[in-house]
Motif scaffolding. Structure first.
Motif, mmCIF file in Angstrom:
data_model
loop_
_atom_site.group_PDB
_atom_site.id
_atom_site.type_symbol
_atom_site.label_atom_id
_atom_site.label_comp_id
_atom_site.label_asym_id
_atom_site.label_seq_id
_atom_site.Cartn_x
_atom_site.Cartn_y
_atom_site.Cartn_z
ATOM 1 N N VAL A 1 14.146 4.260 -3.577
ATOM 2 C CA VAL A 1 12.721 4.320 -3.223
ATOM 3 C C VAL A 1 12.405 3.245 -2.183
ATOM 4 C CG1 VAL A 1 10.399 3.938 -4.109
ATOM 5 C CG2 VAL A 1 12.027 5.254 -5.445
ATOM 6 N N HIS A 2 12.968 2.072 -2.411
ATOM 7 C CA HIS A 2 12.704 0.975 -1.500
ATOM 8 C C HIS A 2 13.260 1.264 -0.123
ATOM 9 C CE1 HIS A 2 13.053 -3.203 0.071
ATOM 10 N NE2 HIS A 2 11.870 -3.265 -0.496
ATOM 11 N N ARG A 3 14.385 1.961 -0.070
ATOM 12 C CA ARG A 3 14.948 2.272 1.251
ATOM 13 C C ARG A 3 14.084 3.283 1.984
ATOM 14 N NH1 ARG A 3 20.190 3.759 -0.894
ATOM 15 N NH2 ARG A 3 20.508 5.146 0.857
ATOM 16 N N VAL A 4 13.456 4.182 1.230
ATOM 17 C CA VAL A 4 12.607 5.174 1.891
ATOM 18 C C VAL A 4 11.317 4.531 2.384
ATOM 19 C CG1 VAL A 4 11.247 7.251 1.536
ATOM 20 C CG2 VAL A 4 13.542 7.082 0.583
ATOM 21 N N TYR A 5 10.666 3.750 1.521
ATOM 22 C CA TYR A 5 9.318 3.253 1.847
ATOM 23 C C TYR A 5 9.308 1.820 2.350
ATOM 24 C CZ TYR A 5 7.778 7.361 -0.736
ATOM 25 O OH TYR A 5 7.571 8.631 -1.160
ATOM 26 N N GLN A 6 10.406 1.104 2.213
ATOM 27 C CA GLN A 6 10.473 -0.315 2.589
ATOM 28 C C GLN A 6 9.404 -1.136 1.883
ATOM 29 O OE1 GLN A 6 12.949 -1.535 4.300
ATOM 30 N NE2 GLN A 6 13.796 0.497 4.614
ATOM 31 N N SER A 7 9.069 -0.757 0.667
ATOM 32 C CA SER A 7 8.050 -1.511 -0.048
ATOM 33 C C SER A 7 8.231 -1.283 -1.539
ATOM 34 C CB SER A 7 6.660 -1.045 0.396
ATOM 35 O OG SER A 7 5.705 -1.516 -0.540
ATOM 36 N N LYS A 8 7.731 -2.251 -2.318
ATOM 37 C CA LYS A 8 7.800 -2.103 -3.768
ATOM 38 C C LYS A 8 6.425 -1.834 -4.344
ATOM 39 C CE LYS A 8 9.907 -6.060 -4.111
ATOM 40 N NZ LYS A 8 10.587 -7.267 -4.589
ATOM 41 N N SER A 9 5.405 -1.921 -3.484
ATOM 42 C CA SER A 9 4.049 -1.760 -3.987
ATOM 43 C C SER A 9 3.744 -0.286 -4.171
ATOM 44 C CB SER A 9 3.066 -2.376 -3.000
ATOM 45 O OG SER A 9 1.789 -1.873 -3.248
ATOM 46 N N ILE A 10 3.097 0.043 -5.296
ATOM 47 C CA ILE A 10 2.860 1.459 -5.531
ATOM 48 C C ILE A 10 1.797 2.022 -4.594
ATOM 49 C CG2 ILE A 10 3.593 1.517 -7.940
ATOM 50 C CD1 ILE A 10 0.590 1.491 -8.599
ATOM 51 N N LEU B 1 1.279 11.925 -5.408
ATOM 52 C CA LEU B 1 0.129 11.623 -4.564
ATOM 53 C C LEU B 1 0.582 11.090 -3.219
ATOM 54 C CD1 LEU B 1 -2.422 10.029 -7.003
ATOM 55 C CD2 LEU B 1 -2.297 12.359 -6.151
ATOM 56 N N LYS B 2 -0.291 11.210 -2.249
ATOM 57 C CA LYS B 2 0.056 10.749 -0.912
ATOM 58 C C LYS B 2 -0.010 9.230 -0.840
ATOM 59 C CE LYS B 2 -0.469 14.095 2.576
ATOM 60 N NZ LYS B 2 -0.906 14.383 3.893
ATOM 61 N N PRO B 3 0.921 8.629 -0.135
ATOM 62 C CA PRO B 3 0.839 7.174 0.046
ATOM 63 C C PRO B 3 -0.275 6.835 1.027
ATOM 64 C CG PRO B 3 2.684 8.054 1.254
ATOM 65 C CD PRO B 3 2.118 9.201 0.467
ATOM 66 N N VAL B 4 -0.770 5.602 0.952
ATOM 67 C CA VAL B 4 -1.942 5.242 1.747
ATOM 68 C C VAL B 4 -1.596 5.123 3.232
ATOM 69 C CG1 VAL B 4 -3.855 3.642 1.963
ATOM 70 C CG2 VAL B 4 -2.787 4.003 -0.268
ATOM 71 N N HIS B 5 -0.774 4.172 3.554
ATOM 72 C CA HIS B 5 -0.393 4.032 4.965
ATOM 73 C C HIS B 5 1.081 4.308 5.080
ATOM 74 C CE1 HIS B 5 -4.187 1.970 5.301
ATOM 75 N NE2 HIS B 5 -3.800 1.144 4.341
ATOM 76 N N PHE B 6 1.457 5.510 5.325
ATOM 77 C CA PHE B 6 2.889 5.767 5.452
ATOM 78 C C PHE B 6 3.096 6.701 6.615
ATOM 79 C CE2 PHE B 6 6.821 8.045 4.159
ATOM 80 C CZ PHE B 6 7.657 6.962 4.264
ATOM 81 N N LYS B 7 3.873 6.259 7.588
ATOM 82 C CA LYS B 7 4.106 7.081 8.767
ATOM 83 C C LYS B 7 5.427 7.818 8.590
ATOM 84 C CE LYS B 7 1.406 4.077 11.620
ATOM 85 N NZ LYS B 7 1.165 3.123 10.518
ATOM 86 N N GLU B 8 5.358 9.115 8.793
ATOM 87 C CA GLU B 8 6.539 9.921 8.504
ATOM 88 C C GLU B 8 7.507 9.913 9.670
ATOM 89 O OE1 GLU B 8 5.910 13.768 6.980
ATOM 90 O OE2 GLU B 8 4.370 13.150 5.570
ATOM 91 N N ILE B 9 7.802 8.743 10.166
ATOM 92 C CA ILE B 9 8.829 8.668 11.193
ATOM 93 C C ILE B 9 9.931 7.755 10.686
ATOM 94 C CG2 ILE B 9 7.626 9.214 13.348
ATOM 95 C CD1 ILE B 9 6.904 6.173 13.382
ATOM 96 N N ASN B 10 11.106 8.034 11.151
ATOM 97 C CA ASN B 10 12.278 7.241 10.773
ATOM 98 C C ASN B 10 12.452 7.128 9.271
ATOM 99 O OD1 ASN B 10 12.832 6.780 13.425
ATOM 100 N ND2 ASN B 10 11.584 4.893 13.479
ATOM 101 N N ILE B 11 12.194 8.189 8.581
ATOM 102 C CA ILE B 11 12.396 8.133 7.142
ATOM 103 C C ILE B 11 13.884 8.218 6.851
ATOM 104 C CG2 ILE B 11 11.956 9.276 4.962
ATOM 105 C CD1 ILE B 11 9.405 10.304 6.220
ATOM 106 N N VAL B 12 14.346 7.332 6.016
ATOM 107 C CA VAL B 12 15.756 7.341 5.655
ATOM 108 C C VAL B 12 15.992 8.538 4.753
ATOM 109 C CG1 VAL B 12 17.615 6.016 4.629
ATOM 110 C CG2 VAL B 12 15.724 4.860 5.757
ATOM 111 N N ARG B 13 16.973 9.326 5.090
ATOM 112 C CA ARG B 13 17.335 10.452 4.222
ATOM 113 C C ARG B 13 18.329 9.940 3.186
ATOM 114 N NH1 ARG B 13 14.091 14.290 3.457
ATOM 115 N NH2 ARG B 13 12.689 14.240 5.254
#
Lengths: 475, 209, 306
Positions: free
Chosen positions: A338-347, A423-435
């Protein structure tokens, strides 16, 4: 076998530390896995036979050793993936792997030790190796977590040592100097109550830093939060188990004396307070890793409540420990992804996980049902048995409180995990998402399946081991 | 003679409670090392030679020379403020440490065991709780390490009360553990100095829920 | 022979402060006044009449006399070696402590009587520090009486002396001497607590209380201070006096100890700065803590702790 194991593991760790070639590192890790499996199988066939004077394999240590061996493979795999993704310097990865090998080795030795001081020494070693793992990211937060972890654990370990000294004072009065668990248990009914009480309270308090209970739980939370996820998986499972081993052994000793009623009260108070703190924090925590760490506090409080309740409680406690050691690593490994996808631990930053990583999302979903103890999870069985023990003990008030707090915890966990999934994340840009490669989730599925299998249809060997672990507890 | 040394140790605990200077704190630690050396020498003189030598070297070299020197080095290298920076007024500290001594004295009255010298118990428990108290009430993290060392000294006295019947191997392990943890704490204190530019405990409050 | 102790105390009080001042001037490289100069000053003051402020009541006028009377009376209680003081009964140390407290009480209310804010401040400090020193004194004498099994000064000091018994007893006596010296310094408002040489009312304690006293009253107060010092010196000397020493050796020994006490007090004053006002309470409380340790030592000696 234990001495050659220690020497070989030490050699592997040292060569991991100095080696600069990646392939050699992998070979060494494989060698360690083989070594770990070898010692596990050898100890399985050596149950009850003393080795080198200070080590003996009993049912509990075999159980925990099996868990450790099962976990070491995915831990290494996920660590390799983790380190590949971070472009660390070779030196940093070397320290990481060397520390991990030292951690596993000292855990093995601590599980197997039949002498309270040997357990103590290896528990201290785990502190040192874990601090290297927690410090891996080398930023200010990791530093803070490391500092707190070393400091609290050093003090706790000192407290344990003071407890051991009190025990040895009690033994000294009876003219015995041997401090192996067997002697302690046979001598226990004759020991001075005052010393025994002091010894219990100090050793219990000391080991709560490893087990993650009130009063020393705080350092473990920071460590699990700031360590890399694969290390966090180990800290929240096999390292917790070593704390359980320490408390379990001292409980075995006092269970043969009248102190046991007093000890039960202490453990119940600690357990209920831990459960309470876990609930309070889980209700407002926004960092998913910390949330899992608090969930660990919750489960350990259930374990200690079960242990203190008597009856079927201790059995349920050991079962719960075993199952928890499979669920929590699965969750932590998944949080690494999860952290690799979002680069964050905050929900707040995490959401719609099904869209980006289906297999990982499935893991989270299943793990949620497993960790909260919903059928068919094995944890349902163990938690149910703990409640039964509380009920049979006549401790209805505690039972109601525990059930109420657990409901809150399930709600808190469910709210956050479902938010992450759907649910949708608040500020998340769907670019460079790690697969994320779905194969990475296989280990977690296996672990979760193990929990269900061991809970619903436990093989006879497993039940025998569980019952064998309780053989020294007086009823 | 042991009794005098142990009472001196208690007085040093009182001094620790009111001292404001890191330097005098370090000196007190060295002084406690010398006291421990004396106590160990008197109590363990009947032990076999290697064991005795080991323990004496531990107290005189490790506790009296190396650790204080190391702490002084850490303090100097990191330009740590020279004050111990307590949260509470020193007057309260001295009252509390006195109360701690009284409580451990009362606790010792519950011992029904002729094999144990109660004075050792009193001093050890007082040192333990004084150390914890210092850790709780001081801001400077290097003072926390010193509080930990006070606890370790208490543990050492307690282990003397048992008569040190633990085998050599275990002694080595114990010493190693303490050594490694202190060095690690020192190293990380250095790191904290580098990364956070300061040794105030307030900077270690970033991890919250 | 019962009067010998009070005679010695009065004799010592004649030159005690003189030696103290001489020591200080020696360390500061001055020649300094003669040993009897303080006494001459007091004599000069005693010959003068007193001027009292119009705002004060009779308290202000009787306080110096009461102060002197209490100290003199308590000096009568102090034994000398195995010779009891003029007054001696069991439990007299309580009487001793409260006589001194009574004198202090009157100095404090006479300071308040003047209505000066500075004097009120000084009185508050003096009261606080005496109050803090009191438990130290009681625990100390209490443990000594526990140790000896007696409850009067004379009996305590005739059984207890430096050089008796085991190391632990000696350590206890040495610690007791230490605490007594410190208490003497506090009660006499000397250096680590109070600086008699300070010239700023804000930093004064004892000196500011007697600012309004003059002439005969001031002389009496000053002499009482000397007497008090000598009295504590005698108590300390008693700790070291063995009852087996014949009287013709004991007298010079006692005087010697008094001189040593005066010199060491002077030395402390020369080499130490006064504590910060906020550090004083903790210093005084340390005395209580050390007295508690003496108490522990006494229990240890009695075999209550093994």
């Amino acid at each position: 076998m234990i001495l050659p194991y220690l020497i070989l593991a030490g050699l592997i760790s040292a060569s991991l530390f100095f080696n600069r070639n990646k392939m050699v590192t992998y070979v060494l890790l494989c060698a360690f896995v083989v070594l770990q499996f070898t010692i596990t199988t050898v100890e399985c066939s050596h149950m009850g036979i003393s080795e080198s004077g200070y080590f003996v394999a009993d049912s509990l240590s075999i159980l925990l050793l099996l868990i450790l061996s099962v976990l070491c493979v995915p831990a290494f795999i996920h660590s390799i993936i983790f380190l590949e993704g971070r472009n660390n310097s070779a030196e940093e990865s070397n320290i990481y792997f060397a520390a991990m090998v030292v951690l596993m080795t000292s855990l093995t030795a601590a599980y197997l030790s039949s002498h309270i001081v040997i357990t103590w020494i290896f528990v201290e070693l785990t502190t040192l190796s874990v601090s290297a793992l927690v410090f891996h990211k080398r930023h200010a937060k990791a530093l803070e977590a490391t500092w707190k972890y070393i400091f609290v654990c050093s003090i706790s370990v000192t407290l344990v040592f003071i407890g051991i000294l009190f025990l040895s004072m009690a033994m000294h009065a009876k003219g015995v100097t041997d401090l192996s668990y067997d002697t302690l248990i046979t001598q226990a009914p004759f020991l001075d109550v005052f010393w025994l009480k002091l010894a219990f309270i100090f050793i219990f308090t000391g080991f709560t830093s490893k087990l993650g209970l009130v009063p020393m739980y705080a350092a473990g939370i920071d460590a699990k939060d700031n360590a890399p996820s694969p290390a966090g998986a180990l800290i929240s499972s096999v390292l917790v188990n070593v704390g359980f081993v320490g408390i379990f052994h001292i409980y075995e000793i006092v269970s043969h004396t009248a102190v046991v009623y007093w000890a039960n009260k202490i453990m119940l108070i600690s357990g209920i307070l831990s459960l309470f703190f876990a609930t309070v924090y889980m209700l407002h925590v926004k960092n998913i890793k910390r949330m899992l760490a608090y969930s660990g506090v919750e489960h350990m409080s259930l374990v200690v409540i079960g242990l203190a309740s008597g009856g079927i409680g201790p059995y349920a406690a050991v079962l719960h420990i075993v199952l928890h050691s499979f669920v929590k690593p699965a969750l932590f490994f998944q949080i690494g992804q999860v952290h690799r996808v979002y680069q964050s631990k905050s929900i707040y930053d995490i959401g719609n996980y099904f869209k980006y990583n289906v297999s990982g999302a499935m893991v989270l979903l299943f793990a949620f049902f497993t960790v909260t103890g919903m059928p068919p999870s094995g944890m349902f069985t163990s938690e149910f048995l703990i409640f039964r023990a509380l009920f049979e003990d006549g401790n209805y008030g505690t039972l109601i409180l525990v059930l109420f707090l657990l409901t809150l915890i399930i709600w808190a966990l469910g709210k956050n995990i479902f938010k992450m999934l759907f649910l949708k994340p608040v500020h998340f840009k769907e670019i460079n998402i790690v697969r994320i490669n779905p194969l990475e989730s296989v280990s977690q599925f296996i672990l979760l399946a193990l929990v269900i299998y061991l809970g619903i249809a436990p093989p006879q060997v497993f039940v025998d081991l569980l019952q064998g672990a309780l053989i020294n507890i007086a009823h | 003679m042991t009794a005098i040394l142990l009472i001196l140790f208690l007085i040093s605990l009182l001094y620790i409670a009111i001292t404001n200077r890191l330097n005098s704190f370090i000196n007190i630690l060295a002084f406690q090392g010398i006291i421990l050396f004396g106590v160990a020498f008197i109590e363990l003189i009947k032990l076999d030679f290697t064991n005795l030598l080991f323990i004496l070297l531990e107290t005189i070299i490790f506790k009296t020379i190396i650790l204080p020197a190391f702490l002084t080095y850490v303090v100097k290298k990191n330009n740590i403020t020279r004050e111990t920076e307590p949260f509470v007024p020193n007057f309260l500290s001295i009252v509390i440490v006195t109360v701690i001594i009284l409580i451990s004295f009362t606790l010792s009255q519950a011992i029904h065991d002729d094999h144990i010298n109660k004075l050792f118990f009193i001093v050890a428990v007082s040192a333990l709780f004084t150390g914890l108290y210092i850790i709780i009430t001081r801001k400077n993290i290097i003072t926390h390490v010193m509080g930990y060392l006070v606890i370790e000294n208490g543990v050492f006295i307690l282990s003397l009360a048992v008569g040190s019947e633990m085998p050599m191997l275990l002694n080595t392990g114990i010493l190693l553990d303490i050594f490694v943890s202190v060095v690690l704490l020192g190293v990380f204190a250095n790191k904290i100095g580098e990364i956070l530019q300061g040794h105030d405990i307030d900077q270690l409050r970033k991890l919250k829920d | 022979m019962q009067g010998i102790s009070i005679i010695l105390i009065i004799f010592t009080s004649l030159f005690f402060t003189g030696i103290l001042i001489r020591t200080k001037s020696f360390f500061s490289g001055r020649k300094g006044p003669g040993v009897f100069q303080p006494l001459k000053d007091i004599w000069r003051l005693l010959k003068k009449g007193a001027v009292t402020s119009e705002t004060t009541s009779f308290i202000f006028q009787i306080a110096p006399s009461i102060y002197f009377a209490t100290v003199f009376l308590s000096a009568l209680l102090v034994p000398f070696g195995d010779q009891p003081g003029l007054i001696s009964f069991s439990g007299d140390f309580v009487f001793f402590a409260y006589l001194l407290a009574l004198g202090k009480f009157f100095t404090i209310i006479s300071a308040l009587d003047t209505g000066s804010s500075f004097e009120g401040m000084g009185a508050s400090r003096e009261g606080l520090f005496s109050m803090l020193a009191e438990p130290a004194f009681f625990i100390l004498i209490g443990s000594l009486s526990l140790l000896t099994g007696h409850t009067s000064f004379h009996q305590i000091f005739s059984t207890l002396y430096m050089g008796m018994g085991s190391h632990v007893e000696q350590a206890v006596v040495a610690l007791a001497a230490l605490v007594l010296v410190a208490i003497a310094m506090i009660e006499n408002s000397r250096m680590p607590i109070d600086d008699p040489k300070t010239h700023l009312e804000l930093t004064m304690m004892h000196e500011v209380i007697i600012l309004d006293n003059s002439g005969f009253d001031l002389g009496m107060i000053l002499y009482t201070t000397n007497l008090k010092f000598a009295m504590y010196g005698a108590l300390i000397a008693d700790l070291f006096l063995s009852p087996s020493i014949p009287i013709y050796l004991a007298i010079p020994f006692m005087l010697f100890i008094q001189v040593v006490f005066a010199i060491s007090a002077g030395t402390i004053e020369s080499f130490m700065a006064r504590f910060r006002m906020s550090h004083n309470p903790q210093f005084i409380f340390v005395l209580t803590s050390i007295s508690l340790l003496i108490f522990l030592g006494a229990l240890l000696l009695l075999g209550k702790i093994t």
